[in-house]
Design a protein around this motif. Structure first.
Motif, short mmCIF file in Angstrom:
data_model
loop_
_atom_site.label_atom_id
_atom_site.label_comp_id
_atom_site.label_asym_id
_atom_site.label_seq_id
_atom_site.Cartn_x
_atom_site.Cartn_y
_atom_site.Cartn_z
N UNK A 1 0.73 -1.13 0.03
CA UNK A 1 -0.06 -0.06 -0.11
C UNK A 1 0.80 1.24 -0.02
N UNK A 2 0.33 2.47 -0.01
CA UNK A 2 1.04 3.67 -0.19
C UNK A 2 1.10 4.41 1.42
N UNK A 3 1.66 5.11 1.73
CA UNK A 3 1.58 6.00 2.88
C UNK A 3 1.62 7.46 2.44
N UNK A 4 0.77 8.45 2.92
CA UNK A 4 0.80 9.64 2.72
C UNK A 4 1.60 10.64 3.88
N UNK A 5 2.80 10.94 3.72
CA UNK A 5 3.48 11.63 4.61
C UNK A 5 2.69 13.01 5.02
N UNK A 6 2.06 13.66 4.10
CA UNK A 6 1.37 14.95 4.24
C UNK A 6 0.45 14.91 5.59
N UNK A 7 -0.10 13.79 5.98
CA UNK A 7 -0.96 13.41 7.05
C UNK A 7 -0.28 13.71 8.29
N UNK A 8 1.07 13.78 8.46
CA UNK A 8 1.76 14.03 9.66
C UNK A 8 2.07 15.49 9.95
N UNK A 9 1.93 16.43 8.82
CA UNK A 9 2.22 17.81 8.92
C UNK A 9 1.15 18.55 9.49
N UNK A 10 1.30 19.46 10.28
CA UNK A 10 0.45 20.45 10.96
C UNK A 10 0.04 21.39 9.74
N UNK A 11 -1.37 22.21 10.30
CA UNK A 11 -1.80 23.15 9.23
C UNK A 11 -0.65 24.51 9.23
N UNK A 12 -0.74 24.79 10.73
CA UNK A 12 0.09 26.02 10.88
C UNK A 12 1.44 25.58 10.42
N UNK A 13 2.41 26.17 9.65
CA UNK A 13 3.73 25.74 9.34
C UNK A 13 4.68 26.60 9.87
N UNK A 14 4.48 27.33 11.12
CA UNK A 14 5.61 28.07 11.89
C UNK A 14 6.36 27.12 12.41
N UNK A 15 7.74 27.39 12.64
CA UNK A 15 8.61 26.52 13.10
C UNK A 15 9.92 27.21 13.87
N UNK A 16 10.70 26.42 14.36
CA UNK A 16 11.90 26.75 15.13
C UNK A 16 13.27 26.27 14.20
N UNK A 17 14.23 26.86 14.03
CA UNK A 17 15.40 26.08 13.39
C UNK A 17 16.68 26.46 14.28
N UNK A 18 17.58 25.45 14.27
CA UNK A 18 18.85 25.59 14.63
C UNK A 18 19.67 24.51 13.91
N UNK A 19 21.15 24.58 14.46
CA UNK A 19 21.93 23.73 13.85
C UNK A 19 22.40 22.76 14.83
N UNK A 20 22.20 21.33 14.72
CA UNK A 20 22.39 20.37 15.71
C UNK A 20 23.08 19.09 15.31
N UNK A 21 22.46 17.98 15.65
CA UNK A 21 23.04 16.75 15.22
C UNK A 21 21.93 15.78 15.07
N UNK A 22 22.45 14.34 14.75
CA UNK A 22 21.60 13.32 14.87
C UNK A 22 21.39 13.12 16.40
N UNK A 23 20.06 12.82 16.73
CA UNK A 23 19.86 12.60 18.26
C UNK A 23 20.28 11.08 18.67
N UNK A 24 20.81 10.13 17.86
CA UNK A 24 21.31 8.91 18.28
C UNK A 24 22.60 8.86 17.28
N UNK A 25 23.27 7.72 17.87
CA UNK A 25 24.86 7.44 17.31
C UNK A 25 24.46 7.22 15.78
#
Length: 246
Positions: free
Chosen positions: A174-198
């Motif tokens: 079957x297929x999966x629609x990733x749009x279904x996990x996106x909130x309607x409001x598109x405001x966001x925070x952004x910063x530079x970081x790392x992978x949070x697992x090894x």
């Protein structure tokens, strides 16, 4: 003779300690937990020596007119694996986000409980991390916070197709629609970081959506049976700039 023997034992221990470590077993608590990740595998050194690690507590963000993230997601084929740390969903090519003049292709998404990010000290029950890569291998991770409420259809599709065993991959037809996990409001925070697992690789662009999505109490409970706790503690911000949408 006894002293000689002790010296030999100490020398052997020192040689052993200096050897490159390439363990792969890690957990989120105890001896193999986050504070010891870099001791398990030499390739994971950044986990404890890096100064641009994730997650962080997003506070004192600089409010600016951030550009919109441009999403180009489509219903896609996928496979999923219980990799021993989380449920990971690998998505077929063709799903992109663009920001800052760079286009990143979605590779996979996975879940953490509790949510790893904090916003002004407050966390959420879970989070979805969507990992994207540009053609020149830059990484951007989109974090969508999850709190209790209505069931989420995309998460339900993932749960319906869970592998029966750890390290087993399931490829549903079957297929999966990733749009279904996106909130309607598109405001966001952004910063530079790392992978949070090894291996905790740095120079990762983080995009944390401000508006949480919901999952039902049943959907939350199902994940907690598999992974009651798979969240890395908050890391030092070390004076990093955090920008947020106005």
């Amino acid at each position: 003779a006894k002293r000689k023997k002790e010296a030999a034992v100490a020398a052997a221990a020192a040689i052993e300690a200096a050897k490159p470590k390439n363990g792969t077993h890690r957990t989120y608590e105890g001896e193999f937990g986050p504070e010891n990740w870099s001791k398990i595998n030499t390739a994971w050194a950044s986990c404890n020596t890096g100064n641009r690690q994730s997650p962080i507590d997003l506070r004192d963000g600089i409010k600016v007119d951030l550009e919109q993230i441009n999403f180009d997601y489509h219903p896609s084929s996928f496979n999923e694996i219980d990799n021993g740390h989380t449920i990971q969903v690998n998505v077929a090519g063709g799903n992109f986000l663009s920001v800052g003049g760079t286009t990143y292709e979605l590779q996979q998404f996975h879940f953490h409980r509790p949510g790893e990010e904090r916003i002004n000290g407050k966390g959420t029950e879970m989070v979805v991390h969507l990992v994207h890569k540009s053609y020149d291998n830059k990484i951007a991770i989109l974090a969508v916070l999850l709190e209790r409420g209505d069931a989420n259809p995309m998460i339900q599709t993932v749960w319906n197709n869970l592998p029966l065993e750890k390290h087993m991959t399931v490829t549903p037809s079957i297929v999966l629609d990733v749009n279904e996990i996106l909130p309607a409001r598109r405001d966001y925070f952004t910063y530079m970081g790392s992978l949070s697992e090894p291996p905790c690789t740095e120079n990762v662009l983080w995009l944390v959506m401000k508006q949480p999505m919901t999952a039902s109490p049943q959907q939350m409970a199902l994940f907690s049976r598999l992974y009651p706790f798979n969240s890395r503690p908050v890391q030092q911000a070390n004076g990093r700039m955090v920008k947020e949408s106005m």
